[in-house]
Design an enzyme around this catalytic site. Structure first.
Site: not given
Length: 459
Positions: A230, A264
């Site tokens: 990720e 993010c």
């Protein structure tokens, strides 16, 4: 000897130092995780769930102290820190409740008397985690990995060692955890490669930068080990002419400044059609200007400091380069005087796709607004990025659902913020990574989907 140091980003002062683990100490931690694996794998789902639920209760009971560790080590405001601890507890409880269903044996018709797929644990799992959400990202990894029957090695960013140690300490004999179930690896980044290569480590989960993910993927692939990544993102938030502009401004402002923009999946590029651009910018400006930047220990603070001096310098470089290229700074945009690593909430308009804030991931409280002529232009600009983590679109619900499939991202929110939820899979495509965490899809990374064929063969 390597030293791990904690600098309080509110003051810029070093508040804690400790030696990194030696290679021998790391080997001991891996030994303990490997030794704990067979017994933990043999426990029933119900027995594993008892441990996870007890840990969740501990998290909630001790959320003030645990949250304060994040505030000191990476500057998270106290209200957000409490919320993160609560969310970590939710993840533990979710997988305690649902792992058995997620991993139920699947009967599949074939030429066997019986054939089925069963989901078996792999062994010690290594979680390589960043500094920006030390508790949530740890439990996003830990809860599914442990409920699947694996043991866990936690390698946090070196700047949050006390968070890492506190998480591992939750899993002790008082909650029924065997020694070695969760081990914290307080190591420097160069030491991680040998842990990935260790034959006792079965699988790897990495959350962090695209560059770091590429390095981890290369090592893990070289050892033929499964891994999930990720990575970074430059998430678009698309605002169309039929959007509820008040709701859109509120949601996008929230996404942009959560954790001081150090997320993010934060909305980083705000793509607005011309018909509503000016009114939307006015509303977004009002929302952002009302936010309080200050000491993260203060209950009234909305936005704390960035975690490190180099991170602030990077955000400021991105802003200054974009302004020099023609972006208009309507709010913030300058490094303040005084101690700590604060950066003001910043609003840039007249941004174009070739500017730095459009081409790079901005990890700070900077909203970049791009004006487009039409929905087709909006979708084209939204997709003009090497990343593909999340996206949001603000329009009528049916139209948003129809357009969702055109985003090359791992998740899309229609009239809502992009967030992670234990019930739903999360992850990216392109340079934002691969594999999924959370939901049923997330726990499947941590198992061997073993096919069993039982004879005799049937006609």
């Amino acid at each position: 000897m390597s030293v791990l140091g904690v600098t309080d980003p509110t003051t810029g002062e070093v508040v804690h130092t400790e030696p990194a683990m030696t290679d021998l100490e790391v080997q001991g931690a891996v030994d303990r995780a490997r030794a704990a694996f067979p017994g933990w794998a043999d426990r029933s789902f119900a027995e594993r769930a008892e441990v996870l639920r007890a840990v969740a209760a501990r998290l909630r009971a001790d959320r003030e102290r645990l949250g304060a560790l994040m505030t000191v080590e990476m500057g998270k405001p106290v209200r957000e820190a409490r919320g993160e601890v609560e969310k970590a507890a939710w993840a533990a409880e979710h997988y305690a409740d649902h792992a058995e269903t997620y991993l139920a044996t699947e009967d599949v018709a074939s030429d066997a008397t019986r054939s089925y797929v069963q989901h078996l644990p792999l062994g010690p799992a290594l979680g390589i985690l960043p500094w920006n959400a030390p508790f949530w990202l740890a439990f996003r990894f830990l809860a599914p990995a442990l409920m699947a029957g694996n043991t866990a090695l936690l390698k946090h960013d070196p700047h949050v060692p006390q968070c890492a140690r506190a998480i591992a300490a939750l899993f002790d004999e008082q909650v029924g955890a065997p020694p070695g179930l969760v081990e914290a690896l307080l190591v420097t980044t160069p030491q991680v490669e040998e842990v990935i290569r260790d034959p006792r480590v079965a699988t790897v989960s990495f959350t962090g930068s695209t560059r770091g993910g590429a390095a981890v993927a290369s090592i893990a692939a070289g050892e033929i080990k499964p891994h999930v990544l990720e990575l970074g993102g430059s998430d678009p938030a698309v605002v169309l002419e039929d959007a509820d502009l008040d709701e859109a401004a509120a949601g996008i402002a929230t996404m942009r400044v959560i954790n001081a923009g150090q997320s993010c999946i934060a909305a980083k590029r705000v793509v607005v059609v011309d018909a509503v651009h000016d009114r939307f910018v006015e509303l977004l400006h009002q929302r952002l200007a009302a936010l309080v930047v200050g000491d993260p220990r203060d209950e009234g603070t909305d936005v704390g400091p960035l975690a490190r001096a180099d991170l602030r310098a990077e955000v400021d470089r991105q802003v200054q380069e974009s302004v020099a290229a023609g972006a208009v700074c309507r709010l913030g945009g300058a490094v303040p005087d005084g101690p700590g690593y604060f950066y003001p909430v910043t609003l840039l308009t007249d941004v174009t796709p070739d500017m730095t804030v459009s081409r790079e991931e901005t990890f700070g409280p900077v909203a970049a607004v791009l004006r487009v002529a039409s929905v087709e232009d909006a979708m084209r600009v939204a997709d003009d990025t090497p990343y593909g983590l999340g996206a949001s679109i603000w329009t009528s619900a049916p139209r948003g659902e129809a357009l969702a499939r055109r985003f090359m991202t791992g998740q899309v929110a229609v009239n809502g913020i992009v967030k992670t939820d234990p019930r739903l899979p999360s992850g990216g495509v392109r340079r934002s990574g691969y594999g999924r965490e959370l939901g049923r899809q997330g726990i499947l990374h941590f198992v061997n989907a073993q096919q069993v064929w039982v004879g005799p063969r049937q006609a």
